[in-house]
Design an enzyme around this catalytic site. Structure first.
Site, short mmCIF file in Angstrom:
data_model
loop_
_atom_site.label_atom_id
_atom_site.label_comp_id
_atom_site.label_asym_id
_atom_site.label_seq_id
_atom_site.Cartn_x
_atom_site.Cartn_y
_atom_site.Cartn_z
N GLU A 69 43.59 71.86 -44.15
CA GLU A 69 44.86 72.62 -44.78
C GLU A 69 44.51 74.09 -44.44
O GLU A 69 45.83 74.75 -44.40
CB GLU A 69 44.57 72.37 -46.24
CG GLU A 69 45.92 72.75 -47.10
CD GLU A 69 47.07 71.72 -46.76
OE1 GLU A 69 47.02 70.65 -45.92
OE2 GLU A 69 48.15 72.05 -47.24
N HIS A 93 48.11 71.90 -38.42
CA HIS A 93 47.33 70.93 -38.57
C HIS A 93 46.68 70.17 -37.13
O HIS A 93 45.66 69.97 -36.87
CB HIS A 93 47.74 69.59 -39.35
CG HIS A 93 47.62 69.79 -40.85
ND1 HIS A 93 46.57 70.03 -41.55
CD2 HIS A 93 48.67 69.67 -41.79
CE1 HIS A 93 46.59 70.05 -42.84
NE2 HIS A 93 47.92 69.94 -42.95
N HIS A 135 53.76 74.35 -40.48
CA HIS A 135 52.57 73.92 -41.30
C HIS A 135 51.92 72.71 -40.31
O HIS A 135 50.69 72.66 -40.10
CB HIS A 135 53.19 73.32 -42.68
CG HIS A 135 51.93 72.65 -43.55
ND1 HIS A 135 51.38 73.50 -44.42
CD2 HIS A 135 51.59 71.41 -43.41
CE1 HIS A 135 50.46 72.45 -45.01
NE2 HIS A 135 50.50 71.59 -44.48
N GLU A 136 52.69 71.61 -40.18
CA GLU A 136 52.12 70.61 -39.43
C GLU A 136 51.44 71.07 -37.91
O GLU A 136 50.51 70.50 -37.43
CB GLU A 136 53.19 69.56 -39.24
CG GLU A 136 53.64 68.98 -40.55
CD GLU A 136 52.58 68.35 -41.43
OE1 GLU A 136 51.48 68.26 -40.96
OE2 GLU A 136 52.64 68.50 -42.72
#
Lengths: 512, 512
Positions: B304, B278, B274-275
């Site tokens: 997001e 980003h 997830h990060e």
């Protein structure tokens, strides 16, 4: 919260004082933010981050300059000239006035040009050093000398320009006093080192090298243990590695770095103790004066006095090795045969043929500094030309240290400082060591059985003495006054010469 | 150097544009410095550092505000209203105008009061959560609601105040469009989840829990390997641990953090992916536009969308597990019996009784968000009172998710956001996931055999597509326009509903 009270006496202060302090706090906070960005750049940042980081640092630097040189600051300072201020308030105003006067007197174009020259000089110095070719770096050194003369002229055309430059690092210690100290150092150390070499006993130097390499991970654990033993408050600090050890931060967050050489366990150890000394100074500054001159260090020589006091007077003492050696052997069982006397001797050997400042011992170190001091003074005064630097450097090494560099890489190109245009910085290293000796002698007078405390691993009395007599004052006193407050005497080289005469007389069995 | 070209078309720009961009770069650099200080605070700083750090952050924040709201910025923006600008220049002016208008319209006293309320609300929320007592937090929530209504009134008295607050996080996506998307989500997901629970096959959920714990050190190595496999450029990033995973930085230095739970290896894995998503967005922004709106992200939902695309559409796909599972087994040999199908099912299970947003699955997650969205809208509109929040929360959980919290700690006190006074933030999480589905569907259309590439560990085509269609534009386009440019369609929930209908229909063998 402690920091709420910063500028604690502001209730009874003139409005101009309150406003001035408020502005200064913003300046200090921006500088401290910049300090963290630099720490990160040297310790954590991925290499690709530089283009953004340099812009961020440059923006913060120009913002703090703009805040400090705002017209209102000048007006507030003028208004406070004749105001009724407490001693603390007067000290704050004196310190801000000094910074303000200097900041407004140099045109920003010149500041910019010096900054650009540094950016260009750094890679040129790196290349010159790598290729052992002074001529690659010479034009940039020449440019720096010219710009710094111009810079000094703007600040005070009536003063020796080197003195003006020295004040950038040591704003309130007269150069004349500094010079007397350095002259006495040279006159004491040159013959003493010669005598040690000619008449001194052979001492054990191989206690930590005869057993082979020391793994980095184990060295790191030892350094952490040493920091804990010395009383480093981990809730206000951290230890990391960087290519050049340094310390940075504030009383709330005073970090240290070190580096490891697997063939030399004393290197990381002493650099850790050295940076610990710097950190204790930051940590001992009063919380309630955070971001004001009373919560900031009294410049470089005092800072270096704290690092050298812990490194040399504590770290290289027999008493300390009494505590350290068992811990060392726990981390490195192969050193189990090393005796206390061997360890002490290895930690205090005086080198015969070292050419490199950062690898020097407690005595020869200062001659490395004095060579640089004499050369940079002569450069700024125009007494020698840049092209003469390598030759003059080598001659002085031969004269003072009895060794002659065979190349510029191991000679006048070894330090980064001149590539930054920093002239007047080097002397603060020696001044700090000398001050350390004077402070430590006073602490020994004031604390009953200080050596016994250290030999038992009890560093609290020394911490308390240093906090009480040095740290807690921040920039309240000027440099000599701070030393007088702490020791009862003007700042001189006397305590240092007494210290080295006794210590090295014993160690090498000479009657110096 | 790349960054020299920032504001690349400035040669043909009006002076007012050049000056405006120069000021904006300073604002951006100060903000980025603040970003690094926050990263350090969460990742590196010793706990004692807070009093100084909060002052540093507050100073940087007020400085960037002062720079942005300078009168000259207003004059330059006015002058540029009718200027002849390129599309890029016009986008830059539009973005700075939007920030400027908002910044100048709120009195600094109100900004200060909101900030103070947040500082007080945070410990109150922590206490309320720890002691399961909403009434401790309620007065602060009440205060935040009042202040934020006042805040919205200053910005635009004629607009729905919730819409104004939403624009703080999503400045150029109409709330109406966002609401349609969220309504469609709710109407699709509530029955789908019910159907899965009632009619769905049992799937394997214990692939990674049946073998016991997974040591943190091994999980960390796996996460680093996964980042390398996905193409994370370590020369422009780093991975650390923090109590809440986050990413931060710029195209030159985009860092990620994760956290480890030894009973749940998927937690750190998916949070890392997830990060990473980003970070890829930050890394894909154009170097030459650093510190300008064209080098900054298009707000939260787009950000997001990148994290959710990599986490859900890549990380939870069978194709990806084809690459990941062998690597997982290398790090954790005890998982050698786990089959690809078991891993896929464990990574995609829909929970029956989860009450906690941050532990939710890909479907139920959005109902957690919608509960918050509906409650905060009603609070700001005055349709419900603060004291009713726990009851309304529990009712909505029962209605949408079929579970009822038994305490406020596991109910309306679970998230930190409202303690910061952040209303309008939650919806961006769901909007991002929905956008991820639409972008991924378009990438699948454009890239031949995307799934095969992923199954072979080749992520380059996807990186290129995202950089080309999303990242490189920075804030050039407004949100919907960016989606249209990338996918050919307005931003809707259609692709998301198609995606979950097909994926979970197959997985649970239901005909949704």
């Amino acid at each position: 919260m402690a920091t709420e009270a910063a500028g604690s006496d502001s209730e009874s202060a003139p409005d101009a004082y309150t406003d001035l302090l408020q502005t200064y706090k913003r300046v200090a906070n921006v500088r401290n933010a910049g300090g963290l960005l630099s720490w990160d750049q040297q310790v954590m940042m991925p290499e690709g981050g530089n283009p953004a980081r340099s812009q961020q640092l440059s923006t913060l630097s120009s913002l703090s300059h703009e805040l400090l040189t705002d017209d209102e600051v000048g007006e507030q300072l003028d208004e406070l000239e004749d105001a009724d201020l407490t001693d603390e308030q007067a000290a704050v105003v004196r310190e801000i006035r000094r910074e303000y006067d200097r900041a407004v007197s140099v045109p920003s174009e010149l500041v910019e040009e010096i900054s650009t020259t540094s950016s260009e000089a750094l890679p040129a110095w790196e290349e010159a050093k790598a290729e052992d070719d002074f001529s690659t770096f010479a034009p940039y050194l020449e440019k720096h000398v010219e710009l710094k003369r111009e810079y000094a002229e703007h600040i005070d055309p009536d003063k020796d320009p080197y003195e003006v430059l020295f004040e950038d690092f040591e704003p309130c210690l007269p150069l004349e006093q500094a010079e007397e100290i350095l002259d006495e150092l040279r006159d004491t150390l040159v013959p003493m080192i010669e005598q040690i070499r000619e008449e001194g006993d052979d001492i054990a130097t191989d206690a930590f090298t005869r057993e082979g390499d020391y793994p980095e991970g184990d060295q790191e654990e030892l350094c952490r243990d040493v920091l804990s033993t010395l009383g480093y408050p981990w809730e206000r600090g951290r230890m990391d590695t960087s290519s050049h050890p340094f310390s940075s931060g504030t009383m709330f967050d005073a970090r240290v770095t070190t580096r490891f050489d697997e063939t030399d366990p004393l290197g990381s150890l002493f650099s850790t103790v050295h940076e610990f000394g710097h950190a204790t100074y930051n940590l001992g500054l009063p919380d309630e004066h955070y971001a004001t001159p009373l919560g900031e260090d009294r410049n470089l020589s005092v800072h270096e006095s704290q690092s050298r006091l812990w490194e040399n007077h504590v770290g290289r003492s027999e008493a300390f090795w009494n505590v350290l050696l068992p811990s060392f052997k726990e981390h490195f069982p192969k050193a189990e045969d090393v005796t206390l006397q061997e360890a002490y001797e290895a930690a205090n050997q005086v080198y015969d043929d070292n050419l490199v400042r950062v690898e020097a011992d407690e005595l020869t170190y200062h001659l490395h500094i004095i060579v640089r001091f004499e050369i940079e003074r002569a450069l700024i005064a125009g007494d020698i030309d840049v092209e003469e630097v390598p030759e003059v450097w080598n001659d002085k090494y031969e004269e003072y240290l009895g060794v002659r560099p065979e190349s510029d890489s191991e000679g006048c190109l070894q330090d980064i400082h001149w590539s930054h245009g920093n002239f007047g910085y080097f002397p603060t290293y020696s001044l700090g060591s000398v001050m350390a000796a004077q402070l430590y002698a006073a602490a020994e007078d004031d604390i009953d059985d200080l050596e016994d405390h250290i030999a038992e691993g009890d560093f609290e009395p020394l911490h308390e003495w240093l906090t009480e007599n040095v740290h807690r004052h921040g920039r309240r006193y000027e440099t000599n006054e701070l030393v007088v407050q702490a020791t009862g005497e003007d700042f001189t080289a006397d305590a240092f010469t007494d210290y080295v005469t006794e210590k090295y007389g014993d160690l090498y069995d000479i009657d110096a």
